[in-house]
Design a protein around this motif. Sequence first.
Motif, short mmCIF file in Angstrom:
data_model
loop_
_atom_site.label_atom_id
_atom_site.label_comp_id
_atom_site.label_asym_id
_atom_site.label_seq_id
_atom_site.Cartn_x
_atom_site.Cartn_y
_atom_site.Cartn_z
N VAL A 112 0.85 -1.19 0.00
CA VAL A 112 0.00 0.00 0.00
C VAL A 112 0.88 1.24 0.00
CG1 VAL A 112 -1.77 1.27 1.27
CG2 VAL A 112 -1.84 -1.23 1.20
N GLU A 149 0.77 5.63 -0.54
CA GLU A 149 -0.04 6.84 -0.70
C GLU A 149 0.04 7.28 -2.15
OE1 GLU A 149 0.56 10.01 2.10
OE2 GLU A 149 1.17 8.58 3.64
N VAL A 167 -12.23 0.11 6.66
CA VAL A 167 -13.20 0.97 5.98
C VAL A 167 -14.39 0.13 5.53
CG1 VAL A 167 -13.52 2.55 4.04
CG2 VAL A 167 -11.29 2.34 5.08
N GLU A 220 -11.94 8.06 4.79
CA GLU A 220 -11.15 7.56 5.90
C GLU A 220 -9.68 7.36 5.54
OE1 GLU A 220 -13.99 6.27 4.83
OE2 GLU A 220 -15.38 6.14 6.50
N THR A 221 -9.39 6.91 4.31
CA THR A 221 -8.02 6.57 3.92
C THR A 221 -7.38 7.56 2.98
OG1 THR A 221 -8.74 5.27 2.02
CG2 THR A 221 -8.52 4.11 4.12
N LEU A 262 -5.28 5.73 -2.11
CA LEU A 262 -4.15 4.83 -1.93
C LEU A 262 -3.94 3.99 -3.19
CD1 LEU A 262 -5.02 3.45 1.63
CD2 LEU A 262 -3.35 5.22 1.06
N ASP A 265 -10.15 4.84 -2.84
CA ASP A 265 -10.32 6.19 -2.35
C ASP A 265 -11.51 6.20 -1.40
OD1 ASP A 265 -10.08 8.90 -1.99
OD2 ASP A 265 -10.91 9.45 -3.93
N SER A 266 -11.31 6.79 -0.23
CA SER A 266 -12.40 6.99 0.73
C SER A 266 -12.04 8.17 1.61
CB SER A 266 -12.63 5.73 1.58
OG SER A 266 -11.59 5.59 2.53
N LEU A 281 -16.17 3.07 -0.25
CA LEU A 281 -14.99 3.00 -1.12
C LEU A 281 -15.33 3.26 -2.58
CD1 LEU A 281 -13.03 -0.13 0.12
CD2 LEU A 281 -12.29 2.23 0.24
N THR A 306 -4.34 -1.50 10.56
CA THR A 306 -3.83 -0.13 10.45
C THR A 306 -4.98 0.80 10.08
OG1 THR A 306 -1.74 -1.03 9.69
CG2 THR A 306 -2.11 1.30 9.29
N TRP A 307 -5.83 0.35 9.18
CA TRP A 307 -7.07 1.05 8.86
C TRP A 307 -8.12 0.03 8.45
CZ3 TRP A 307 -8.14 -0.15 3.88
CH2 TRP A 307 -7.10 -0.28 2.98
#
Length: 189
Positions: free
Chosen positions: A82, A84, A118, A142-143, A146, A139-140, A123, A115-116
């Motif tokens: 993963v 960014e 969702v 919350e995150t 990515l 893409d959300s 999403l 770690t996260w």
Amino acid sequence: MTTGAAAGTDGPLLPDVLDWVRELQGLFSSLLPVLLGLGVLALWFGTRRLRVPASTVPAALAAGYDPVRPPPVPVGRWNARVTEHGYRELHGHSGVIHLENGWLGFHLAGVPTPTWIVPTTHLRAGKYSVLSQAEVWIDSEETGRLSITVSHEQIPVVVGYDLKNRGQRRHADEFLWLLHQSGARVQQD
């Protein structure tokens, strides 16, 4: 005997072969960049097409479910890298992505808690072209956005490892299909 001039023509009866070759060479050299450009566009669009996977059994097996009696909701587990959005894959994090009961979570390697995590209904996801470093984007709120590479095998982190193998493309198709089945909005970027 009559010659070409006496018969009403101003030169040889057959065109010069070298002139034909020069004309074809000029035509080919001017069309070559256009043909190469069309080939690159076809590769780019062709590899971004979303495909229904032949089977989602490997994802169910990896998540610990019996493929003969899969659960009623989509499930899966993949090794993941993963990153960014906007960063190279070398700067990403390795771990495991779990999809279960309408939730998508990322567990950093060696860490038992996510770690996260969702809900899949929050999403948006899509597939990059084969020329990209990652396979999938999500893409959300919350995150954020990515870039993710998923696989059922270990993912090598090698400098210069830009083109993905066919297995990772199939795993990306499987991942996106199960996300779609779980309620995520899957589209092309």
